[in-house]
Write an enzyme that holds these catalytic residues in place. Structure first.
Site, short mmCIF file in Angstrom:
data_model
loop_
_atom_site.label_atom_id
_atom_site.label_comp_id
_atom_site.label_asym_id
_atom_site.label_seq_id
_atom_site.Cartn_x
_atom_site.Cartn_y
_atom_site.Cartn_z
CD GLU A 271 -2.67 -1.23 2.57
OE1 GLU A 271 -3.65 -1.99 2.61
OE2 GLU A 271 -2.31 -0.52 3.54
CG HIS A 300 -5.30 0.40 5.31
ND1 HIS A 300 -4.20 -0.42 5.36
CD2 HIS A 300 -5.91 0.26 6.51
CE1 HIS A 300 -4.14 -1.01 6.55
NE2 HIS A 300 -5.18 -0.61 7.27
#
Length: 345
Positions: A271, A300
């Protein structure tokens, strides 16, 4: 007055640690950075820190832990701690604690929202209407539209968030089943759901599969090409837990081959994803027809709300200061054989 030095290497807030400073008190010196790599933090900051309060952007590996000459506790401002080397910290006598009592409602809400998006067609309708408010004004243009009541909602991991999600799913009239080999027997009875004894049994009966387990060697890559083929062709999988639980290339292939119907991912193995990551290529510019129709991403963000962010910040600092001031260890996630107590200056 004793002064403690606290270090946050990867702060996830824009202000100058206002909540942290108020929570910790006046006898604490803060070093706040917003970095992603340990090398970006000056060496003296690591060596002088009495405690670390870390988020999820920077690995706290054995090399980092070797630099901690004074550290009495590492606190994760959040739930997951797979980016922290627990054994290396334990070997140095440093307790690692997390902050499990924040964001529970938000993550559960997010998982249910992803399910509702597919079953009520929200992003599908949005995409069609953006293209043409006239031609797109058609209720039949949502491929995963369907009734929820009476369907089966499968939860992998019946902890705090899994339980909160189960209660929400029950309110929508879904039959809820769970798989969690680590949950105490009878937990499912207290929540009012059905327990199954294997992941395969859950996948076979579930119309929606929602992941709420930690990332461990047992769960890494648990949703893969083999397990995806154990699911119903019309099923949807939702991951608000940890990205590496799902084999993302296998998931994309399963979507394109109609092995399953849809996937909602709040977390990814890396990420943010690199530009050449399969998920980036599928999602960027809505280039893949899966995007928004059968594949939904969020960054997220399942845990996030102003209230949840404030809770994570406050509770993490409370945990650090309990250790520094009172020697109390709250929410321990590793097992140091001998707890390090550095001499105070």
């Amino acid at each position: 007055m004793t002064t403690f030095r606290l270090l946050t290497p990867d702060a996830q807030y824009p202000d100058d640690a206002l909540i942290e400073r108020e929570t910790a008190g006046s006898d604490v010196h803060w070093s706040i950075f917003r970095e992603r790599t340990p090398a970006a933090i000056p060496a003296e900051e690591w060596s002088r820190a009495d405690a670390l309060v870390v988020w999820h952007e920077m690995p706290v590996d054995a090399d980092v832990i070797a630099r901690l000459d004074r550290c009495q506790v590492i606190v994760r401002a959040g739930v997951g701690f797979d980016h922290i080397d627990l054994e290396a910290a334990a070997a140095r006598g440093i307790p690692v604690c997390n902050t499990p009592d924040y964001g529970t409602s938000e993550v559960a809400d997010h998982a249910i929202a992803m399910m509702l998006n597919f079953k009520r067609g929200l992003t599908s309708y949005h995409r069609e209407l953006v293209a043409s408010p006239q031609e797109g004004f058609d209720h039949a243009r949502a491929p995963l539209m369907g009734r929820l009541r009476g369907r089966t909602f499968g939860i992998v991991g019946l902890g705090r968030i899994g339980t909160a999600t189960a209660l929400r799913a029950k309110a929508f009239g879904l039959n809820v089943v769970c798989y969690d080999p680590h949950a105490s027997r009878g937990t499912e009875i207290a929540v009012g759901v059905q327990r199954v004894e294997s992941l395969e049994a859950l996948l076979k009966v579930s119309d929606v599969v929602s992941l709420h387990c930690p990332l461990t060697e047992e769960t890494r890559g648990m949703i893969n090409a083999r397990t995806l083929r154990q699911m119903k062709p019309g099923a949807v999988v939702i991951n608000t837990a940890r990205g590496a639980i799902v084999d993302v290339p296998a998931l994309l292939e399963a979507l394109r081959d109609n092995v399953i119907a849809g996937a909602g991912l709040d977390v990814l193995p890396v990420e943010p994803p690199s530009p050449d990551d399969p998920i980036s290529l599928a999602y960027a510019g809505c280039s893949d027809p899966l995007t928004g129709e059968r594949l939904l991403l969020s960054p997220h963000a399942a845990w996030s709300s102003p209230e949840s962010v404030a809770d994570a910040r406050r509770l993490a600092v409370e945990t650090a200061m309990l250790r520094l001031r009172d020697g109390t260890i709250r929410n321990l996630v590793n097992s140091p054989e001998k707890v390090l107590v550095p001499a105070t200056e």
